[in-house]
Each structure stands twice: as C-alpha cells, then as structure tokens.
Enzyme design. Structure first.
Site, PDB file in Angstrom:
ATOM      1  N   HIS A  17      -0.610   1.638 -11.694  1.00 52.63           N
ATOM      2  CA  HIS A  17      -0.627   2.256 -10.346  1.00 52.63           C
ATOM      3  C   HIS A  17      -0.574   1.146  -9.303  1.00 52.63           C
ATOM      4  O   HIS A  17      -1.567   0.482  -9.042  1.00 52.63           O
ATOM      5  CB  HIS A  17      -1.895   3.090 -10.141  1.00 52.63           C
ATOM      6  CG  HIS A  17      -1.927   3.833  -8.836  1.00 52.63           C
ATOM      7  ND1 HIS A  17      -2.141   5.187  -8.761  1.00 52.63           N
ATOM      8  CD2 HIS A  17      -1.770   3.416  -7.561  1.00 52.63           C
ATOM      9  CE1 HIS A  17      -2.112   5.563  -7.499  1.00 52.63           C
ATOM     10  NE2 HIS A  17      -1.899   4.505  -6.735  1.00 52.63           N
ATOM     11  N   HIS A  19       1.179  -0.202  -5.375  1.00 46.19           N
ATOM     12  CA  HIS A  19       1.979  -0.046  -4.157  1.00 46.19           C
ATOM     13  C   HIS A  19       2.611  -1.395  -3.817  1.00 46.19           C
ATOM     14  O   HIS A  19       1.891  -2.358  -3.523  1.00 46.19           O
ATOM     15  CB  HIS A  19       1.107   0.398  -2.981  1.00 46.19           C
ATOM     16  CG  HIS A  19       0.457   1.729  -3.211  1.00 46.19           C
ATOM     17  ND1 HIS A  19       1.026   2.913  -2.823  1.00 46.19           N
ATOM     18  CD2 HIS A  19      -0.704   2.061  -3.827  1.00 46.19           C
ATOM     19  CE1 HIS A  19       0.240   3.922  -3.172  1.00 46.19           C
ATOM     20  NE2 HIS A  19      -0.814   3.424  -3.792  1.00 46.19           N
ATOM     21  N   LYS A 103       5.006  11.602  -8.884  1.00 43.75           N
ATOM     22  CA  LYS A 103       3.704  11.515  -8.231  1.00 43.75           C
ATOM     23  C   LYS A 103       3.454  12.699  -7.319  1.00 43.75           C
ATOM     24  O   LYS A 103       4.275  13.002  -6.442  1.00 43.75           O
ATOM     25  CB  LYS A 103       3.645  10.215  -7.410  1.00 43.75           C
ATOM     26  CG  LYS A 103       2.348   9.990  -6.637  1.00 43.75           C
ATOM     27  CD  LYS A 103       1.183   9.634  -7.544  1.00 43.75           C
ATOM     28  CE  LYS A 103      -0.140   9.636  -6.797  1.00 43.75           C
ATOM     29  NZ  LYS A 103      -0.503   8.343  -6.245  1.00 43.75           N
ATOM     30  N   HIS A 140      -2.674  12.269  -7.129  1.00 40.76           N
ATOM     31  CA  HIS A 140      -3.706  11.803  -6.198  1.00 40.76           C
ATOM     32  C   HIS A 140      -4.663  12.984  -6.074  1.00 40.76           C
ATOM     33  O   HIS A 140      -4.340  13.984  -5.439  1.00 40.76           O
ATOM     34  CB  HIS A 140      -3.097  11.428  -4.849  1.00 40.76           C
ATOM     35  CG  HIS A 140      -4.132  10.930  -3.881  1.00 40.76           C
ATOM     36  ND1 HIS A 140      -4.172   9.620  -3.459  1.00 40.76           N
ATOM     37  CD2 HIS A 140      -5.183  11.554  -3.296  1.00 40.76           C
ATOM     38  CE1 HIS A 140      -5.215   9.464  -2.648  1.00 40.76           C
ATOM     39  NE2 HIS A 140      -5.836  10.633  -2.524  1.00 40.76           N
ATOM     40  N   HIS A 178      -6.655   6.783 -10.021  1.00 40.52           N
ATOM     41  CA  HIS A 178      -7.798   6.178  -9.310  1.00 40.52           C
ATOM     42  C   HIS A 178      -8.992   7.123  -9.196  1.00 40.52           C
ATOM     43  O   HIS A 178      -9.419   7.495  -8.110  1.00 40.52           O
ATOM     44  CB  HIS A 178      -7.407   5.638  -7.936  1.00 40.52           C
ATOM     45  CG  HIS A 178      -6.479   6.492  -7.109  1.00 40.52           C
ATOM     46  ND1 HIS A 178      -6.701   7.818  -6.866  1.00 40.52           N
ATOM     47  CD2 HIS A 178      -5.323   6.191  -6.468  1.00 40.52           C
ATOM     48  CE1 HIS A 178      -5.722   8.280  -6.106  1.00 40.52           C
ATOM     49  NE2 HIS A 178      -4.874   7.322  -5.861  1.00 40.52           N
ATOM     50  N   ASP A 251      -4.127   0.355  -7.959  1.00 40.07           N
ATOM     51  CA  ASP A 251      -3.947   0.956  -6.631  1.00 40.07           C
ATOM     52  C   ASP A 251      -3.920  -0.122  -5.551  1.00 40.07           C
ATOM     53  O   ASP A 251      -4.294   0.138  -4.399  1.00 40.07           O
ATOM     54  CB  ASP A 251      -5.026   2.008  -6.331  1.00 40.07           C
ATOM     55  CG  ASP A 251      -4.687   2.876  -5.132  1.00 40.07           C
ATOM     56  OD1 ASP A 251      -3.490   3.000  -4.808  1.00 40.07           O
ATOM     57  OD2 ASP A 251      -5.624   3.421  -4.523  1.00 40.07           O
TER      58      ASP A 251
HETATM   59  C1  NCD Z   1      -2.627   3.944  -0.582  1.00 41.17           C
HETATM   60  C2  NCD Z   1      -1.596   3.296   0.349  1.00 41.17           C
HETATM   61  O1  NCD Z   1      -1.982   2.575   1.267  1.00 41.17           O
HETATM   62  O2  NCD Z   1      -0.394   3.498   0.128  1.00 41.17           O
HETATM   63  N1  NCD Z   1      -3.920   3.840   0.023  1.00 41.17           N
HETATM   64  C3  NCD Z   1      -5.111   3.939  -0.613  1.00 41.17           C
HETATM   65  O3  NCD Z   1      -6.140   3.939   0.060  1.00 41.17           O
HETATM   66  N2  NCD Z   1      -5.201   4.002  -1.925  1.00 41.17           N
HETATM   67  C4  NCD Z   1      -2.236   5.335  -0.873  1.00 41.17           C
HETATM   68  C5  NCD Z   1      -3.013   5.964  -2.002  1.00 41.17           C
HETATM   69  O4  NCD Z   1      -2.827   5.630  -3.176  1.00 41.17           O
HETATM   70  O5  NCD Z   1      -3.856   6.817  -1.720  1.00 41.17           O
HETATM   71 ZN    ZN Z   2      -2.267   4.536  -4.689  1.00 43.74          ZN
END
Ligand code: NCD
Ligand code: ZN
Length: 352
Positions: A17, A19, A103, A140, A178, A251
């Site tokens: 996971h 970003h 997702k 999520h 998460h 995450d």
């Molecule tokens: C994530 C993001 O900033 O893209 N933020 C977070 O707090 N985890 C989005 C997400 O996974 O919820």
């Molecule tokens: Zn995330």
C-alpha cells in the site's frame, strides 16, 4: 531469516500500500521505496484519479521513468473504483497484466476520494466480475457519514458496509487496508482466507496520544486516524502472530510541510524513507523480530498470488537520526517534506 542481536537478514520486502503521487513529487519520493522494496501496490488517488486501465498503464510508465536507472522496483498498479466502473473495465485491467487490484474509497473518506464509491451496493456487478477473475478489492475502511464519530468510522464501515459486501461476494478477495482497530483485526481473523489486511508502521508504533498530547502534532495525522492504546495492542498482536492474513502496507503518503502544518492540515504520513526500519522497531518492541520476514516479505506476495522475492536485505543495529526535512516538490513547486519521526533516533538501519 537469520537473526542475531546485531543484524537481521530477510527476503527483500514488498509494500502492499503506497502513495507515490505524480510528477516532481513522485520523482522526489519513489527512490526511497525502490531502495527498500522490490514491489509496491500503487494507490490510484491522483488528481484526476486513475480510473481506467489506459491511465494505470500510463502512470506505471511514468513511475518507471522516474526511478533511478539501476532500479528494478516493480510498481503494481491499481484502479480507482467509482460508481461507474464497469465489469468490462476490470476485465481489461486484469488482462493488461499490470493492474493487480481495484481500490474502493468511500466518497469523501480521505485525500482525493471525492470520486469514490457512494454506496458499495451500486458496484455489485463490477465486484462480481472481480470475484470471478480473482482481482482483489482493496478497501479504505471508513464510513464517512457526518453523524459518525471519526474514531468510530472503521467499526461502522465493518458493520454497515464491509460485512454485507463480503456476504454478497463470498469469493471476492479483499484487503482491508491500514487497519487501526481491534474490531478490524477480529473481522479479518474471523473471515475466510480471501480476506486479509495491511498494517502501517504508525499504527503499530503509536496511539492517538502521539498526535494530541502536549500540542497538536500534524505529522502524526493520517487517515484512518490513530486510535487508543488497546487498539494498537491488537494490531501488534495481529502483525506478530504469524497469521498470513496480516501483512505490510506502509500507506506512505507524502504531503509538503506547509500542507501538513496548516489550519486545515492534510492527512498522510510519509514513511518510505525508513519503512522497514520502523517495522523492525515495532516488531522488536513486541519481542517478535523472528516474525518480521513473514509479515514484510512473504504473506503479501502469497495473498496476491505472486512469487516471493529471491533477493535478501540486511538490517543492522545502528543508531541514526531521521533528517528534519527531505527535498520534495508538489504541483506548486519545491517544498520540503517532513519524514515520519523527523529528528528522532532509529536503531535499525537498512544496509545499502
Ligand atoms: C492518503 C493520501 O494522502 O493520499 N492519506 C492518508 O492519511 N492515509 C490517503 C489514504 O490512504 O487515506
Ligand atoms: Zn493510503
């Protein structure tokens, strides 16, 4: 895994996971993940979101182009589920060979989730197609209704959305992303082998006091938000249990310093600079370093039906200080990034 007091060698881990953002932000952060992990499941919450196979393949190409030339890091792409995602689109995604999951963001749950699903019941045909072709759904898990307390949103999601969804689609492979509560641990534990969960370093290491005691600490703010200590203990027990349903997903979610340290700060913690070291810290605190390799390097690959990595990495016991900031840039231009535990000492270090 071989283990001594001073070093740990384990199969190279994967991040299920992550970003990575896009453009200059992605170029700034992707090398941190590539240094630690062989593969990562890449979240599709760009602006605009990655809703089609064509967009996912183009995004994958941009990620590969942003990596150091000697990197063999593999981005595993995902599609962003909307109320309008068709069964045909998820079949096309599967056939591409590069899209490994879809997702589900409940609309409005988190960063760039406005185009998310308003009611999982609306996408049942698409979910049925995913179950048929074996494409996992990543959720999520927060129910976003205004009258639901932010600390109760994961439990409400389980009761009102996830449990009914898994009943309607008993064969669908689902990753509850998460997870932050004992309720989520119990739900995953009690579900069939097709339901798994990822755990972040922040939810294993800290409870909500880290965010709220002695002032507001925006670099501990992410979604789902940190919970009370009894929940953290349930997460640690799950992660270190050796149960293959629980595996690593950082995450890691970078936002520029000023976007976090703001009157309306963004949710997201950047942990890719030290991800495996942070997990090693959490597992050592629990007296379970011998369980780190399964969690970090085996169970996720097994769930996704991918081969385990062949390479190994070594962590050594060594004190080092996390930098106060790292270079970063977002759509507005250059802006520093505050890494998780900035300025703090860590006691494990990944060998280059
Ligand atoms: C994530 C993001 O900033 O893209 N933020 C977070 O707090 N985890 C989005 C997400 O996974 O919820
Ligand atoms: Zn995330």
């Amino acid at each position: 895994m071989s283990q001594s007091l001073q070093q740990i060698t384990l199969t190279r881990p994967d991040d299920w996971h992550l970003h990575l953002r896009d453009g200059a932000a992605m170029a700034a952060v992707a090398p941190y993940s590539a240094r630690q992990f062989h593969r990562a499941i890449i979240m599709p919450n760009l602006r605009p979101p990655v809703t089609t196979t064509a967009q996912a393949l183009a995004y994958r190409r941009r990620i590969l182009d942003a990596l150091p030339a000697d990197s063999n890091f593999q981005p595993l792409m995902t599609l962003y589920l909307t109320d309008n995602t068709t069964a045909e689109e998820v079949r096309r995604a599967r056939d591409s060979g590069h899209v490994h999951a879809v997702k589900l963001y409940p609309a409005g749950a988190t960063t760039n989730s406005d185009a998310g699903v308003t009611d999982p019941g609306k996408v049942d045909d698409t979910l049925a197609a995913m179950a048929e072709i074996g494409l996992p759904l990543l959720v999520h898990g927060e129910m976003t209704r205004d009258d639901i307390d932010v600390f109760d949103r994961e439990k409400a999601f389980i009761d009102h959305q996830l449990a009914p969804l898994t009943e309607r689609h008993p064969d669908l492979r689902v990753v509850f992303e998460h997870i932050t509560t004992r309720d989520a641990v119990e739900f995953v534990h009690d579900s069939g082998p097709n339901v798994a969960a990822t755990l972040t370093p922040q939810h294993l290491l800290f409870n909500r006091n880290a965010m709220l005691v002695g002032g507001m600490h925006p670099h501990f703010y992410c979604l789902p938000v940190l919970k009370r200590e009894s929940h953290r203990q349930a997460l640690i027990a799950a992660a270190t249990s050796g149960n293959p349903k629980f595996f690593l997903g950082t995450d890691s979610a970078p936002h520029a310093k000023d976007a976090k340290e703001s009157a309306c700060g963004c949710a997201g913690i950047f942990s890719a600079h030290a991800a495996i070291e942070l997990y090693a810290t959490a597992f050592e605190q629990a007296g379970a370093l011998n369980r780190l390799e399964g969690f970090a390097s085996h169970f996720g690959a097994d769930f996704y039906g991918l081969p385990r990595n062949k390479e190994q990495v070594t962590l050594v016991r060594q004190d080092w200080q996390v930098p106060d900031t790292l270079p970063f840039a977002d759509t507005r231009g250059e802006a520093p990034l505050v890494p998780f535990l900035a300025g703090e000492a860590l006691h494990w270090k990944l060998q280059p």
